[in-house]
Design a protein around this motif. Structure first.
Motif, mmCIF file in Angstrom:
data_model
loop_
_atom_site.group_PDB
_atom_site.id
_atom_site.type_symbol
_atom_site.label_atom_id
_atom_site.label_comp_id
_atom_site.label_asym_id
_atom_site.label_seq_id
_atom_site.Cartn_x
_atom_site.Cartn_y
_atom_site.Cartn_z
ATOM 1 N N ALA A 1 -6.416 -1.954 0.408
ATOM 2 C CA ALA A 1 -5.113 -2.987 0.634
ATOM 3 C C ALA A 1 -3.905 -2.117 0.017
ATOM 4 O O ALA A 1 -4.206 -1.261 -1.047
ATOM 5 N N HIS A 2 -2.926 -2.020 0.611
ATOM 6 C CA HIS A 2 -1.734 -1.623 0.006
ATOM 7 C C HIS A 2 -0.979 -2.411 -1.101
ATOM 8 O O HIS A 2 -0.489 -3.463 -0.503
ATOM 9 N N ILE A 3 -0.643 -1.983 -2.175
ATOM 10 C CA ILE A 3 -0.368 -2.938 -3.147
ATOM 11 C C ILE A 3 0.454 -2.123 -4.043
ATOM 12 O O ILE A 3 0.585 -1.123 -4.376
ATOM 13 N N TYR B 1 -2.494 3.956 -4.010
ATOM 14 C CA TYR B 1 -1.993 3.189 -5.119
ATOM 15 C C TYR B 1 -2.727 3.828 -6.387
ATOM 16 O O TYR B 1 -1.907 4.105 -7.249
ATOM 17 N N LEU C 1 -5.206 -7.833 -10.299
ATOM 18 C CA LEU C 1 -3.670 -7.960 -10.523
ATOM 19 C C LEU C 1 -3.604 -9.293 -11.595
ATOM 20 O O LEU C 1 -3.912 -10.288 -11.258
ATOM 21 N N ARG D 1 3.697 -3.125 -7.174
ATOM 22 C CA ARG D 1 4.121 -3.991 -8.178
ATOM 23 C C ARG D 1 5.713 -3.912 -8.176
ATOM 24 O O ARG D 1 6.060 -2.513 -8.207
ATOM 25 N N VAL E 1 4.849 -8.831 -6.258
ATOM 26 C CA VAL E 1 4.027 -7.854 -5.584
ATOM 27 C C VAL E 1 3.991 -7.787 -4.160
ATOM 28 O O VAL E 1 4.111 -8.755 -3.464
ATOM 29 N N ILE F 1 -8.246 -8.560 -5.659
ATOM 30 C CA ILE F 1 -8.059 -7.982 -4.406
ATOM 31 C C ILE F 1 -9.364 -7.373 -3.906
ATOM 32 O O ILE F 1 -9.776 -6.389 -4.444
ATOM 33 N N ILE G 1 1.869 -6.811 -1.159
ATOM 34 C CA ILE G 1 0.553 -6.746 -0.522
ATOM 35 C C ILE G 1 0.489 -6.324 0.955
ATOM 36 O O ILE G 1 0.867 -7.267 1.551
ATOM 37 N N ASN G 2 0.005 -5.424 1.088
ATOM 38 C CA ASN G 2 0.092 -4.908 2.946
ATOM 39 C C ASN G 2 1.319 -5.381 3.535
ATOM 40 O O ASN G 2 1.472 -5.972 4.798
ATOM 41 N N LEU H 1 2.735 2.844 0.420
ATOM 42 C CA LEU H 1 2.228 1.529 -0.066
ATOM 43 C C LEU H 1 3.152 0.474 0.483
ATOM 44 O O LEU H 1 2.531 -0.643 0.650
ATOM 45 N N SER H 2 4.152 0.643 0.660
ATOM 46 C CA SER H 2 5.235 -0.642 1.070
ATOM 47 C C SER H 2 5.125 -0.646 2.717
ATOM 48 O O SER H 2 5.699 -1.421 3.189
#
Length: 134
Positions: free
Chosen positions: A37-39, A112, A6, A41, A14, A32, A16-17, A66-67
């Protein structure tokens, strides 16, 4: 999501998880290394009031995964149905390529990558709605 890099601008945020990370005053790069991993932006996030088109709806579902606001297994079926519906309307080769990429990513649990592929359809959808007679 192993190997994702990133590049963040100053003060860019951002997710992230489930944790919001804010960059400092300078540009930076984050590598990352944790797989899956859930990412997200936050500058690219679609807000609930902006979910007003078919492509945006499908993107929003992927974004919720992702969120951490949607269960991936429950969202998977909704996403696949949405992609199937889009494939019946977006008939060009590039759209089908993006939809195929999104489908593969969803089946692999790579939300993602699915969101990234689906977001590429937003400009096309905008043009289609703009050219539609009132």
């Amino acid at each position: 999501m192993s190997g994702l890099v990133l590049k963040l601008g100053p003060k860019e945020r951002v997710l992230i998880n489930g944790a919001v990370i804010e960059n400092g005053d300078r540009r930076s790069r984050l590598s990352i290394v944790t797989p899956n991993a859930h990412i997200l932006r936050l500058r690219d996030a679609i807000h609930p009031e902006e979910v007003n088109t078919p492509v945006r709806r499908v993107c929003y579902i992927a974004q919720l995964v992702l969120s951490g606001d949607a269960d991936p297994e429950e969202a998977k079926l909704q996403l696949l149905r949405g992609i199937e519906q889009l494939s019946q309307v977006l008939l060009d080769d590039d759209s089908h390529k993006r939809l195929d990429l999104a489908t593969s990513a969803i089946l692999d649990g790579q939300y993602y990558q699915a969101l990234k592929a689906l977001r590429g359809l937003l400009p096309r959808e905008e043009r289609l709605f703009a050219s539609r007679p009132l």
